[in-house]
Design an enzyme around this catalytic site. Structure first.
Site, mmCIF file in Angstrom:
data_model
loop_
_atom_site.group_PDB
_atom_site.id
_atom_site.type_symbol
_atom_site.label_atom_id
_atom_site.label_comp_id
_atom_site.label_asym_id
_atom_site.label_seq_id
_atom_site.Cartn_x
_atom_site.Cartn_y
_atom_site.Cartn_z
ATOM 1 N N ASP A 179 0.906 -1.132 0.000
ATOM 2 C CA ASP A 179 0.000 0.000 0.000
ATOM 3 C C ASP A 179 0.949 1.186 0.000
ATOM 4 O O ASP A 179 1.551 1.501 1.029
ATOM 5 C CB ASP A 179 -0.873 0.029 1.261
ATOM 6 N N HIS A 180 1.125 1.813 -1.157
ATOM 7 C CA HIS A 180 2.251 2.750 -1.256
ATOM 8 C C HIS A 180 2.079 3.962 -0.334
ATOM 9 O O HIS A 180 3.051 4.650 -0.046
ATOM 10 C CB HIS A 180 2.512 3.166 -2.700
ATOM 11 N N HIS A 242 -5.698 2.761 1.089
ATOM 12 C CA HIS A 242 -4.932 3.931 1.540
ATOM 13 C C HIS A 242 -5.593 4.667 2.711
ATOM 14 O O HIS A 242 -4.950 4.970 3.713
ATOM 15 C CB HIS A 242 -4.751 4.938 0.397
HETATM 16 C C1 BG6 Z 1 -3.512 4.448 -6.437
HETATM 17 C C2 BG6 Z 1 -4.893 4.534 -7.022
HETATM 18 O O1 BG6 Z 1 -3.438 3.394 -5.524
HETATM 19 O O2 BG6 Z 1 -3.208 5.666 -5.768
HETATM 20 C C3 BG6 Z 1 -4.983 5.708 -7.984
HETATM 21 O O3 BG6 Z 1 -5.191 3.335 -7.713
HETATM 22 C C4 BG6 Z 1 -4.541 6.984 -7.306
HETATM 23 O O4 BG6 Z 1 -6.304 5.852 -8.493
HETATM 24 C C5 BG6 Z 1 -3.190 6.795 -6.623
HETATM 25 O O5 BG6 Z 1 -4.448 7.983 -8.291
HETATM 26 C C6 BG6 Z 1 -2.837 8.002 -5.785
HETATM 27 O O6 BG6 Z 1 -1.502 7.898 -5.345
HETATM 28 P P1 BG6 Z 1 -0.634 9.192 -5.026
HETATM 29 O O7 BG6 Z 1 0.626 8.654 -4.449
HETATM 30 O O8 BG6 Z 1 -0.444 9.921 -6.312
HETATM 31 O O9 BG6 Z 1 -1.434 9.988 -4.050
#
Ligand code: BG6
Length: 488
Positions: A179-180, A242
């Protein structure tokens, strides 16, 4: 400049290597780690995908996309070229029988004892098949690990099927569910802020906190992912993973160590205490929205239906009043809000404190304290306090903020979340990855809400691209006598 300790030499195979995530995030992150001296030269990075190309063509693809995705990184061109030489490409149809996997087996020959990582940057429908092939071909050595990108399934049942299938080959200690958001600096800083500062923890509860707001707003629409997104929607795409992870880190009890299982066990307790939202509660506690055409940052943006090429009931915006039923948080709502094509790209956690019990400086003097943790852009922490306005004559209260911008304070480039997470996989550190029971608990909660929405039916509320979501989102707060915190 910070000194980076090199990780052990490793072999990494990225499935879905020509895809968006891989080119936009994974390879630029690896490049940065290489340039900082963290990736030893004995490591091999292998891109695998169906496209018909050779290693040189793949290197060119990475080379050509790097100015866009790792701008300014390649000051030392010789070093950047050296990184590319560590990259190879293998053409592979991951669904084809094991006896067609020869090219990958050959590419990984002589590396049985190295840390071996299989990164599945593919549709989740391929996770189990790839894990099975890795077992059949003998590529899944005891030292190998698998990395799964979200979404893991689209509900509890499909996520269990994936976890069972992958788990038959890779045990939990070798399964890294990404989960980045957990790799973002501010998110880790939340743990440091809470558990390395004596000031914070004593006020971190229902005794002093009125409510918490978590906003993840994006300017982007669905880009090239209409197909996936239309089947998913904001709840599955952002909230189940997230947003709930952010909520967990705000709400968890102190883990007894910075140890993967200690942290994940505390997160699981929060998820288990999250009150389910049924069809009776959903209309008052949730808002679904979908963007129409509008102006984002001065540029015309099309409606969602136009982007996906059909009428759709998929939500691109969600606002939720979530409640954590435990002693620390009973009565403290966690308002979650996320949407695409909003007025600005802004992710932050707002902790709104209660008002003082008496107002000795007069009614309406100052405002209740507020702590804002900015995840992006411009990571940082800001605390609003009431102070005396300088000058003689009367005593006027002014609300002012202590603002800590990490970039200004520490003067460093803020690494992308994937840089840390990829190195954590090599080091075998599972702390920032989701454990299976966490994923199950998050889906259990999300499934209940999805079922409630199904039962209620109806269309998502319209909002103009470039706005802060449908007006119903403001009403959700208004009913509780609160408001979203949207800086000018
Ligand atoms: C991803 C989603 O996990 O996270 C995307 O699938 C979203 O829809 C993205 O745009 C958002 O990541 P960040 O790091 O740009 O906030």
């Amino acid at each position: 400049m910070a000194e980076f300790i090199p990780v052990p030499p490793f072999d990494l195979v990225v499935f879905g290597a020509t895809g968006d995530l891989s080119l936009r995030k994974l390879f630029p992150s690896l490049l940065h780690r290489y340039l900082d001296g963290q990736i030893p030269v004995q490591s091999r990075i292998i891109g695998a995908a169906r496209s018909d190309m050779d290693s040189d063509a793949f290197r060119k693809l990475i080379h050509d996309s790097r100015e866009e995705f790792a701008p300014g990184a390649c000051v030392d061109h010789a070093k950047c070229d050296a990184f590319l030489r560590q990259v190879e490409y293998v053409k592979l149809d991951a669904t084809a029988p094991a006896d067609t996997w020869g090219p990958l087996t050959q590419a990984l020959a002589d590396g049985k004892d190295k840390v071996r990582i299989f990164y599945l940057s593919t549709a989740p429908g391929l996770f189990v098949t790839i894990a099975q092939r890795l077992a059949e071909t003998g590529l899944a050595t005891p030292a190998s690990r698998i990395v799964l990108e979200k979404p893991i399934g689209r509900d509890l049942a499909s996520s269990r099927a994936i976890n069972d299938g992958v788990g038959a080959v890779f045990d939990e200690q070798r399964t890294f569910r990404i989960d980045h958001y957990l790799g973002k600096e501010t998110v880790q800083n939340l743990l440091v802020l809470r558990f390395a500062n004596m000031l914070v923890e004593p006020v971190w509860s229902r005794a002093t906190i009125d409510h918490v707001q978590i906003t993840v707003a994006e300017e982007l629409g669905v880009e090239g992912r209409a197909d996936y997104y239309d089947k998913s929607g904001a709840l599955r795409d952002m909230v189940q993973n997230h947003m709930l992870q952010l909520l967990c880190l705000v709400a968890l009890e102190s883990p007894n160590a910075m140890d993967a299982d200690a942290i994940r066990t505390e997160k699981l307790k929060v998820l288990s205490a999250l009150r389910r939202i049924d069809a009776q509660d959903a209309p008052a506690k949730t808002v679904r929205g979908q963007y129409r055409a509008g102006l984002v940052d001065g540029a015309k943006a099309p409606a969602y239906a136009e982007e996906v090429g059909k009428a759709s009931r998929t939500e691109t915006f969600v606002a939720i009043k979530a409640e954590v039923d435990n002693w620390r948080w009973a009565g403290v709502p966690f308002y979650l809000r996320t949407g695409k094509r909003m007025s600005a790209r802004r992710s932050e956690i707002v902790v709104q404190f209660k008002d003082t019990p008496v107002h000795i400086f007069g009614a309406g003097a100052g405002a209740p304290n507020r702590l804002v943790l900015r995840l992006q852009p411009d990571e940082g922490v800001r605390l609003w306090l009431n102070m005396k306005e300088p000058g003689p004559g009367g005593l006027r209260i002014k609300t002012a903020s202590l603002d800590l911008s990490f970039a200004e304070e520490f003067g460093v480039r803020y690494p992308d979340a994937y840089e840390r997470l990829l190195m954590d996989v090599v080091r075998g550190n599972l702390a920032l990855f989701m454990r299976r029971d966490e994923v199950d608990a998050a889906w259990t909660w999300a499934d209940a809400l999805l079922a409630a929405w199904d039962e209620i039916g109806g269309e998502p509320h319209a909002y103009a691209a470039g706005s802060n979501g449908p007006t119903q989102s403001a009403l959700l707060m208004d009913r509780d006598g609160r408001a979203w915190w949207d800086p000018e």
